[in-house]
Motif scaffolding. Structure first.
Motif, short mmCIF file in Angstrom:
data_model
loop_
_atom_site.label_atom_id
_atom_site.label_comp_id
_atom_site.label_asym_id
_atom_site.label_seq_id
_atom_site.Cartn_x
_atom_site.Cartn_y
_atom_site.Cartn_z
N TYR A 221 -20.04 26.40 16.07
CA TYR A 221 -20.13 25.29 15.14
C TYR A 221 -21.55 25.16 14.62
O TYR A 221 -22.52 25.51 15.29
CB TYR A 221 -19.69 23.98 15.78
N THR A 222 -21.65 24.69 13.39
CA THR A 222 -22.94 24.45 12.74
C THR A 222 -23.26 22.96 12.81
O THR A 222 -22.45 22.13 12.37
CB THR A 222 -22.91 24.91 11.28
N GLN B 144 -31.57 17.19 8.23
CA GLN B 144 -30.83 18.13 7.39
C GLN B 144 -31.08 19.59 7.78
O GLN B 144 -30.86 20.50 6.99
CB GLN B 144 -31.16 17.93 5.90
N ARG B 145 -31.54 19.79 9.00
CA ARG B 145 -31.70 21.16 9.50
C ARG B 145 -30.39 21.63 10.10
O ARG B 145 -29.65 20.85 10.70
CB ARG B 145 -32.81 21.23 10.53
N ARG B 146 -30.10 22.92 9.93
CA ARG B 146 -28.85 23.50 10.40
C ARG B 146 -29.09 24.37 11.62
O ARG B 146 -30.02 25.19 11.63
CB ARG B 146 -28.19 24.34 9.30
N TYR C 67 -17.13 25.54 11.53
CA TYR C 67 -16.96 24.09 11.69
C TYR C 67 -18.33 23.45 11.56
O TYR C 67 -19.27 23.81 12.28
CB TYR C 67 -16.36 23.76 13.06
N ILE C 68 -18.47 22.48 10.65
CA ILE C 68 -19.75 21.81 10.42
C ILE C 68 -19.71 20.43 11.06
O ILE C 68 -18.90 19.58 10.68
CB ILE C 68 -20.08 21.70 8.93
N LEU C 69 -20.57 20.22 12.03
CA LEU C 69 -20.64 18.98 12.78
C LEU C 69 -21.85 18.19 12.28
O LEU C 69 -22.98 18.63 12.40
CB LEU C 69 -20.76 19.29 14.28
N HIS C 70 -21.57 17.03 11.71
CA HIS C 70 -22.64 16.24 11.09
C HIS C 70 -23.22 15.22 12.07
O HIS C 70 -22.50 14.40 12.62
CB HIS C 70 -22.10 15.50 9.86
N GLN C 71 -24.51 15.32 12.26
CA GLN C 71 -25.26 14.31 13.01
C GLN C 71 -26.28 13.63 12.11
O GLN C 71 -27.25 13.04 12.58
CB GLN C 71 -25.97 14.97 14.21
N ASP C 72 -26.03 13.71 10.80
CA ASP C 72 -26.98 13.20 9.81
C ASP C 72 -26.53 11.88 9.20
O ASP C 72 -26.91 11.51 8.11
CB ASP C 72 -27.17 14.23 8.69
#
Length: 293
Positions: free
Chosen positions: A126-127, A133-135, A204-209
């Protein structure tokens, strides 16, 4: 090339609660999939009337999306189970309402399913997109994930791809779990149907932003973890129990249990070290960002 209706139908379930703005992104990422035969089921877990109205207005634009509203909020497991019961797809996978899929995700999973016959489920890396906004991409290495390995830690993450019938057979997610519902489900799935496989992908993109609380994480995490251990402790050996002592210390910022750590096999020690390093790097990046600002 096969016509869309000749391909296996894949159901994607999304549980949502009071986050219409984030839901729009999640649904959009499903509609943007390169795989052409998808069923999308959104279950609204008792959102406030204003938010529920926004959800309905959003999804009216997409009549192919199935929407169900639960008048009483009962938690993500109940919402997910509602979708699992409705699902018509041969395969099924989930998406949190604050996350998103990369466009190729479902296509990759369907292709890889046929390359790994006999697997109970597939998962991916997962990303993570953090507040700056860093990946960062995690768990990229392909590997078999056995039930015994899962008893050490959740090596899957928060989503799997499997046969709909398999999730229905184990009755989906446990609504009595205040947290760790996903980990509990993967353990029961592996116990019932065998090994899973992690494919080489970070789709899969997991957002913590964002500032919203994640469905999969809350102040109830500790009580959920304790209930998980009570439920599965009888299947764990001493090394696996030690692993959970270490996991709890790491994720709750408690004193590190070195005695438990030395009881772990080498592979699990390496896993713990990777987790610690990634945590430190994340904290360092946050500190640097604050200094720069």
């Amino acid at each position: 090339m096969a016509m869309p209706e000749q391909l296996p139908l894949v159901t994607v379930y999304i549980a949502t609660h009071n986050r219409p703005g984030l839901l729009a992104r999640a649904v959009g990422s499903c509609l943007a999939q390169t795989y052409p035969h998808i069923e999308i089921i959104v279950v609204d877990d008792g959102s406030a009337p204003a938010h529920a109205q926004q959800n309905q207005q959003l999804l009216q634009q997409f009549p192919e999306v199935i929407y169900r509203y639960l008048p009483k909020s009962s938690g993500a497991p109940v919402a997910r189970n509602t979708a699992i019961e409705l699902a018509r797809g041969q395969f099924i996978t989930g998406l949190d309402d604050d996350d998103e899929f990369m466009p190729q995700r479902i296509s990759e999973l369907v292709q890889q399913w046929h390359r790994h016959p006999g697997c109970a489920f597939l998962c991916t890396g997962y990303t993570v997109i953090n507040e700056q906004q860093r990946r960062f991409c995690f768990a990229r290495r392909p590997r078999v994930i056995s039930y015994q390995q899962l008893l050490f830690a959740n090596l899957v993450g928060n989503q799997i791809f499997t046969l709909t019938s398999s999730l229905q057979t184990i009755n989906g997610f446990d609504p009595d779990m205040p947290s760790c519902q996903d980990y509990d489900t993967w353990l029961r799935l592996a116990a019932a149907f065998g090994d899973g496989y992690r494919i080489k992908s970070c789709s899969y993109i997991l957002h913590q932003d964002h500032q919203s609380e994640r469905i999969s994480g809350s102040s109830r995490r500790e009580s959920g973890y304790q209930l998980l251990l009570e439920k599965h402790r009888r299947f764990m050996n001493q090394a696996q129990l030690a692993s959970h002592q270490v996991n709890q210390a790491i994720f709750n910022n408690n004193a590190f249990p070195w005695r438990a750590f030395v009881r772990l096999p080498l592979s699990q020690r390496l896993r713990v070290v990777k987790v610690l390093v990634s945590q430190r790097l994340g904290k360092l990046a946050l500190l640097i960002n604050r200094v720069i600002r």
